[in-house]
Design a protein around this motif. Structure first.
Motif, PDB file in Angstrom:
ATOM      1  N   UNK A   1       0.810  -1.228   0.000  1.00  0.00           N
ATOM      2  CA  UNK A   1       0.000   0.000   0.000  1.00  0.00           C
ATOM      3  C   UNK A   1       0.837   1.268   0.000  1.00  0.00           C
ATOM      4  N   UNK A   2       1.858   1.337   0.858  1.00  0.00           N
ATOM      5  CA  UNK A   2       2.682   2.543   0.944  1.00  0.00           C
ATOM      6  C   UNK A   2       3.441   2.779  -0.355  1.00  0.00           C
ATOM      7  N   UNK A   3       3.914   1.703  -0.988  1.00  0.00           N
ATOM      8  CA  UNK A   3       4.651   1.845  -2.242  1.00  0.00           C
ATOM      9  C   UNK A   3       3.730   2.334  -3.354  1.00  0.00           C
ATOM     10  N   UNK A   4       2.511   1.797  -3.402  1.00  0.00           N
ATOM     11  CA  UNK A   4       1.527   2.235  -4.398  1.00  0.00           C
ATOM     12  C   UNK A   4       1.182   3.711  -4.214  1.00  0.00           C
ATOM     13  N   UNK A   5       0.919   4.124  -2.979  1.00  0.00           N
ATOM     14  CA  UNK A   5       0.554   5.510  -2.714  1.00  0.00           C
ATOM     15  C   UNK A   5       1.717   6.460  -2.991  1.00  0.00           C
ATOM     16  N   UNK A   6       2.938   6.042  -2.637  1.00  0.00           N
ATOM     17  CA  UNK A   6       4.100   6.876  -2.927  1.00  0.00           C
ATOM     18  C   UNK A   6       4.292   7.015  -4.440  1.00  0.00           C
ATOM     19  N   UNK A   7       4.079   5.934  -5.175  1.00  0.00           N
ATOM     20  CA  UNK A   7       4.228   5.970  -6.626  1.00  0.00           C
ATOM     21  C   UNK A   7       3.281   6.987  -7.252  1.00  0.00           C
ATOM     22  N   UNK A   8       2.025   6.987  -6.808  1.00  0.00           N
ATOM     23  CA  UNK A   8       1.065   7.933  -7.374  1.00  0.00           C
ATOM     24  C   UNK A   8       1.309   9.355  -6.884  1.00  0.00           C
ATOM     25  N   UNK A   9       1.797   9.499  -5.678  1.00  0.00           N
ATOM     26  CA  UNK A   9       2.072  10.833  -5.150  1.00  0.00           C
ATOM     27  C   UNK A   9       3.248  11.489  -5.869  1.00  0.00           C
ATOM     28  N   UNK A  10       4.261  10.701  -6.209  1.00  0.00           N
ATOM     29  CA  UNK A  10       5.482  11.259  -6.785  1.00  0.00           C
ATOM     30  C   UNK A  10       5.530  11.191  -8.307  1.00  0.00           C
ATOM     31  N   UNK A  11       4.835  10.233  -8.896  1.00  0.00           N
ATOM     32  CA  UNK A  11       4.956  10.016 -10.339  1.00  0.00           C
ATOM     33  C   UNK A  11       3.615  10.085 -11.064  1.00  0.00           C
TER      34      UNK A  11
END
Length: 248
Positions: A101-111
């Motif tokens: 979950x954290x990796x998915x959310x970070x991916x959308x937040x940054x990229x």
């Protein structure tokens, strides 16, 4: 009381085992774990995917099978697109790696900009559906759930329409309309004057303005739907145009 024939024998609850089966954990072998949370997305975006090996090797884990499938579907894309596909695949299950979950959310937040530009629309739809369970705010989760319902129902009735023999760009003729009542006592929909489409779609567009993580994604998907010439909404628009031209 007479027995009624059921579309789904045993009731809707009987569908739960099928639903649960599709959401079983994606098991993996050593070395097939997700990357760490601080993985460099820019590096992955610049790394082309290798060619899919055919035929598929035997004895692969479920994660390796998923990666193999994605290598074919995402041919020509990058490792970042594949990582996104794997994250979505994990998060659509009941159980998933702790870091997903954290990796998915970070991916959308940054990229977000890169994802909107490079991912196929099918994966943008999958992404917004994933936010329905894993969005950080109630606004994002609620809007994503409504988008999930919209696209799921669209997929069902567009799939049924394939059996009409007509291409999706060709509207039905108004004069061929069957006057049978709608199921479950629903009020009929006026193709020419009804505002059901506005009541369905406009609130999604409006609420995207207040969804911090998926607002841009939702509006991108609604714009893509509006521009697609093979949806039920476009066919209704063509039917209205034809009726206007033939109206005395």
């Amino acid at each position: 009381m007479t027995d009624k024939h059921e579309t789904f024998p045993g009731g809707i609850g009987a569908l739960l085992p099928q639903y649960q089966k599709r959401r079983a954990l994606l098991t993996h072998a050593p070395g097939q774990e997700l990357p760490p949370l601080d993985v460099d997305f820019k590096t992955l975006a610049a790394q082309p995917l290798p060619a899919q090996e055919l035929p598929r090797p035997e004895g692969l884990s479920r994660v390796a099978k998923k990666r193999h499938m994605l290598l074919g579907e995402l041919a020509g894309h990058s490792e970042l697109a594949l990582l996104h596909g794997l994250l979505v695949s994990h998060l659509r299950k009941h159980t998933y790696p702790d870091e997903a979950p954290a990796l998915f959310l970070r991916l959308w937040a940054e990229e977000e900009e890169w994802l909107l530009k490079n991912l196929p629309t099918r994966w943008l739809i999958s992404a917004v559906i994933t936010f329905a369970e894993h969005g950080q705010t109630e606004t994002d989760r609620n809007l994503a759930a409504r988008m999930n319902m919209l696209f799921s129902v669209m997929k069902i009735f567009e799939a049924e329409r394939c059996f009409s023999g007509l291409p999706p760009q060709e509207p039905f003729r108004i004069q061929d309309r069957n006057k049978s009542p709608l199921p479950m006592g629903m009020k009929d929909f006026s193709v020419l004057k009804g505002d059901l489409e506005a009541h369905l779609l406009a609130p999604l567009w409006r609420d995207a303005k207040h969804a911090p993580a998926i607002g841009n994604l939702v509006r991108r998907l609604l714009t893509a739907m509006n521009e697609d010439d093979g949806t039920v909404f476009r066919r209704f628009a063509l039917m209205r145009d034809t009726a206007a031209l033939t109206r005395p």
